[in-house]
Design an enzyme around this catalytic site. Structure first.
Site, mmCIF file in Angstrom:
data_model
loop_
_atom_site.group_PDB
_atom_site.id
_atom_site.type_symbol
_atom_site.label_atom_id
_atom_site.label_comp_id
_atom_site.label_asym_id
_atom_site.label_seq_id
_atom_site.Cartn_x
_atom_site.Cartn_y
_atom_site.Cartn_z
ATOM 1 C CE1 TYR A 120 29.129 44.191 44.710
ATOM 2 C CE2 TYR A 120 30.520 44.546 46.645
ATOM 3 C CZ TYR A 120 30.361 44.498 45.278
ATOM 4 O OH TYR A 120 31.424 44.747 44.472
ATOM 5 C CE1 TYR A 160 35.803 43.057 44.069
ATOM 6 C CE2 TYR A 160 37.573 43.262 45.683
ATOM 7 C CZ TYR A 160 36.390 43.725 45.136
ATOM 8 O OH TYR A 160 35.791 44.846 45.647
ATOM 9 C CG ASP A 220 45.133 43.684 43.917
ATOM 10 O OD1 ASP A 220 45.427 43.901 45.106
ATOM 11 O OD2 ASP A 220 43.982 43.852 43.463
ATOM 12 C CE LYS A 254 40.142 43.680 51.358
ATOM 13 N NZ LYS A 254 40.136 43.569 49.906
#
Ligand SMILES: *Cc1c(COP(=O)(O)O)cnc(C)c1O
Length: 441
Positions: free
Chosen positions: A25, A153, A254, A283
């Site tokens: 970003y 998210y 998730d 992750k």
């Protein structure tokens, strides 16, 4: 090397970086500050100019056992001397097989098949595709939309983006090209709060209205991460599971952020004793060593997909089940199996509670909360990262706020002393941020 050439080096890396590279970003016109890293060990990151930072981020949830872990290093070295990669079409290998076995053993009862892929976002794509292909195979292709929660998210690729919070997920820019999914209110019942039917009302209404066109519900169990660091009641998750069953909709959990003990249970679903139909992991799967993700599913989903018109599951990335990543992930699981994480996380939680809670009284702080090895200081107003990143670094800590959220999820191996310093310095910077915000107001 003299000191001055070291600092020249440091600046040269930054200059080159800013002219050549994108960061997450980031802007190509106004590059954000970046800090060259030279070394990292345990819960400490040493910058190339010699400054040492206590790590509060675990490199985005991933480095749970700390940097430069002797056993994880050894696992990578030993695998690389055998073979670093081999295609997974037609070949298999011990690291993948043993890893799959561990993941099935660790994860909630009922998950039986493992798809190994490259990154978290891809594992979400795979999960969504599984749910769509499942209903196609069942002769119900009209069930192709997903129901997601606001503040969720799930990644940055296009299908994953379509189920992220419509505002923070940048839906407004890509609205015309994203699939239109269904959203219900984000859970408003805190982790320890009493759950009532009111809390699930909106979700219930959405699933009742749209069940005929829904393939699955997708959510982050118990902790909504990047979209709001929202901790919610296990009973909400149980209610979701029940409604999914009643309405013939699959449940995708998730656990890319929450998986592997971060919330105090090996998987966040365990807080609610719920088994999803599909589970996404990523992750910390490799202890933060390299990119690897997994999508697990039940026999119902796996055999359901393969009993349709197209008898195979339609996905197969080039680096599927990369042996190097699998070998390190397997070692990560073996370390977790020893169970030291239980005490580590208890300690982290009690120190964070003690050290962070007093910050609630700072003018400009809205809320302080902890769960497992996650600590959150929520501000009244968003932080300008450009401005404040250096304030943390100057204090010798690595914390990267997001919007109104200043949060830490340190490596499980952080020492009590380092964690106390991390929290105290964080408080000092939060005070400075809030004072600064007040003067601007
Ligand atoms: C980080 C994250 C993802 C995306 O994973 P990447 O590896 O960044 O693609 C998806 N879902 C959740 C809950 C995450 O925290």
């Amino acid at each position: 090397m003299s000191d001055s050439s070291a600092s020249n080096d440091y600046q040269a890396i930054i200059d080159k970086d800013q002219s050549l590279l994108w960061h997450p970003y980031s802007s190509a016109l106004e590059p954000s500050p970046v800090y060259p890293v030279g070394y990292a060990k345990g819960a400490k990151i040493t910058l190339k100019d010699g400054r040492e930072l206590i790590d509060g981020m675990s490199s985005w949830w991933s480095v749970i056992h700390g940097y430069n872990h002797p056993e994880l290093n050894e696992a990578a070295k030993s695998q690389i001397d055998d073979f670093a990669h081999v295609m997974f079409g037609g070949f298999t290998h011990e690291p993948a097989v043993k890893l799959a076995e561990k993941l099935i053993n660790f994860s909630p009862e009922g998950l039986t098949k493992v798809f190994l892929c490259d990154s978290g976002s891809v594992s979400v794509e795979v999960a969504m595709k599984m749910s769509l292909q499942y209903w196609r195979s069942q002769g119900k292709p009209q069930k192709h939309r997903l129901l997601s929660l606001r503040k969720g998210y799930h990644g940055d690729t296009f299908a994953a983006m379509s189920v992220c919070d419509p505002e923070t997920g940048m839906h407004h820019i890509f609205a015309d090209v994203l699939n239109k999914q269904i959203f219900s209110d984000s859970p408003t019942v805190g982790f320890d709060e009493a759950f009532t039917e009111d809390h699930i009302r909106d979700f219930k209404q959405q699933i009742e209205t749209h069940a005929h066109e829904l393939s699955a519900v997708i959510l982050e169990p118990i902790v909504q991460g990047t979209g709001g660091m929202n901790f919610y009641s296990p009973q909400f998750l149980q209610a979701v599971r029940t409604l999914c069953d009643q309405h013939d909709v699959l449940l995708i959990a998730d656990e890319i952020a929450t998986g592997f003990a971060r919330t105090g249970k090996m998987f966040a679903c365990e807080h609610a004793d719920v088994t999803p139909d599909i589970l996404c992991l990523g992750k910390s799967l490799t202890g933060g060593y390299m990119t690897l993700a997994a999508t697990l599913c039940t026999d119902k989903v796996a055999f359901g997909i393969c009993s349709g018109e197209v008898p195979v599951f339609m996905h197969g990335p080039t680096f599927m089940a990369n042996p190097l990543a699998c070998a390190v992930a397997l070692k990560n699981c073996e370390i977790l199996e020893r169970g030291e994480w239980k005490q580590q996380i208890q300690h982290i939680n009690s120190i964070m509670k003690q050290e962070l809670t007093p910050f609630e009284t700072i003018d400009g702080v809205r809320d302080v909360r902890t769960l497992g090895a996650i600590g959150v200081v929520e501000l009244e107003e968003p932080v300008t990262l450009h401005e404040v990143q250096d304030w943390f670094v100057s204090e010798g800590i690595w914390v990267r706020p997001f919007g109104r959220l200043v949060y830490i999820m340190p490596p499980f191996v952080i020492s009590p002393e380092d964690l106390s310093v991390l929290c105290q310095k964080l408080g000092k910077v939060v005070e400075k941020i809030c004072a600064h915000q007040t003067t601007k107001r």
